[in-house]
Design a protein around this motif. Sequence first.
Motif, PDB file in Angstrom:
ATOM      1  N   VAL A  33       0.861  -1.181   0.000  1.00 36.48           N
ATOM      2  CA  VAL A  33       0.000   0.000   0.000  1.00 36.48           C
ATOM      3  C   VAL A  33       0.901   1.236   0.000  1.00 36.48           C
ATOM      4  CG1 VAL A  33      -1.767   1.278   1.254  1.00 36.48           C
ATOM      5  CG2 VAL A  33      -1.815  -1.220   1.247  1.00 36.48           C
ATOM      6  N   GLN A  35       2.041   4.605   0.852  1.00 34.23           N
ATOM      7  CA  GLN A  35       1.602   5.510   1.907  1.00 34.23           C
ATOM      8  C   GLN A  35       2.459   6.774   1.934  1.00 34.23           C
ATOM      9  OE1 GLN A  35       1.879   2.812   5.334  1.00 34.23           O
ATOM     10  NE2 GLN A  35      -0.348   2.821   5.496  1.00 34.23           N
ATOM     11  N   SER A  53      -3.069   6.764   2.343  1.00 35.36           N
ATOM     12  CA  SER A  53      -3.096   6.076   1.055  1.00 35.36           C
ATOM     13  C   SER A  53      -4.376   6.509   0.351  1.00 35.36           C
ATOM     14  CB  SER A  53      -3.044   4.555   1.217  1.00 35.36           C
ATOM     15  OG  SER A  53      -4.117   4.084   2.013  1.00 35.36           O
ATOM     16  N   HIS A  84      -5.859  -1.174   1.742  1.00 33.79           N
ATOM     17  CA  HIS A  84      -5.854  -1.629   0.348  1.00 33.79           C
ATOM     18  C   HIS A  84      -7.271  -1.873  -0.152  1.00 33.79           C
ATOM     19  CE1 HIS A  84      -5.705  -4.771  -2.805  1.00 33.79           C
ATOM     20  NE2 HIS A  84      -4.701  -4.042  -3.240  1.00 33.79           N
ATOM     21  N   ASN A  87      -9.050   1.568  -0.502  1.00 34.94           N
ATOM     22  CA  ASN A  87      -8.473   2.306  -1.625  1.00 34.94           C
ATOM     23  C   ASN A  87      -8.997   1.764  -2.948  1.00 34.94           C
ATOM     24  OD1 ASN A  87      -5.135   2.641  -0.132  1.00 34.94           O
ATOM     25  ND2 ASN A  87      -6.916   3.972   0.058  1.00 34.94           N
TER      26      ASN A  87
END
Length: 321
Positions: A33, A35, A53, A84, A87
């Motif tokens: 991920v 970030q 993120s 994740h 997102n």
Amino acid sequence: MPILESTYNPPYIFRNYHISTIYAAKLRSVKAVPQTRERLQLEDGDFMDIDWSYASSCSSNKVLVVLHGLDGNAQRPYVLGLAHYFNHHGWDVAAINFRGCSGEINNLYRSYNAGASEDLNHVVTSILSIKKYESLAINGFSLGGNLLLKYLGEGNNLPKELKAGVAISAPCDLHASLKKLDEGRNWIYSKRFVMQLKKQLFLREKHFPEEITKEQIDKCTNLYAIDQLYTSQAHGFADALEYYEKSSAMSFIPTIHIPTLLINAKNDGFLSENSSPKEIAQNNPDFYLETPEYGGHVGFLQKKEATYTEERALEFITSHL
């Protein structure tokens, strides 16, 4: 009567409390991920770090705030997996590192605890002042779940953008859950927590030698002793029992007035039975309780990349936008 029937049906191996708990914490692999770290300056001269993120497909008007558990941070698999998943479904994610949890000791002797809702309030206010998100939701794990429930029910002036909350594996009665963690079958977890927390206290002693000594830290052999020596004293409580009483979410859940979901597994050995308050759920139309048979502590693994609670969090929050 928002007591929800759970559909979580894990693979047979993950019906074991220990396997589910340990695999999720130590062995689960999550996709990377990306970030970006932002330092949030607090009014008392301290700081917290937020690991951001972003939605993978477009600029988002929705943000999820994620709260980790005891001795955690924003890089734990349960945080990264949730980030994740959200997102990928169009949400920005602000993963919070509590004071002293981002790899750098914080400025003050105090750090974080299960009831430090003033810090969460500051985070929410700051995020909404920086970017005009239309929707904000919060997901808290374990200690972070207790903190979230307390924040939602203690009478804060909650922003209109805050649409929903989700708590996972939350010890809503801190003292009773600590007693469960001290049981023999949990010695490996309790021992690890004590070892890691004492390591942090030894580091804190180097920076604040006038507040705490190595000899005092050495004498701590369980979590209660650490809360008696440090957590309570550093955060303005008379003792550990007052800290548990005033910080436990149980007292605040009845006055939650935005849609909130609590998912606690029945086989979670970290939690006391009253951490899943059915009577409150039956009487508070905004508090939803789901108690799957399995899941361990922050486990809920499946035969696919996402965990059950990641899917349920998105489903629940989206249904209340």
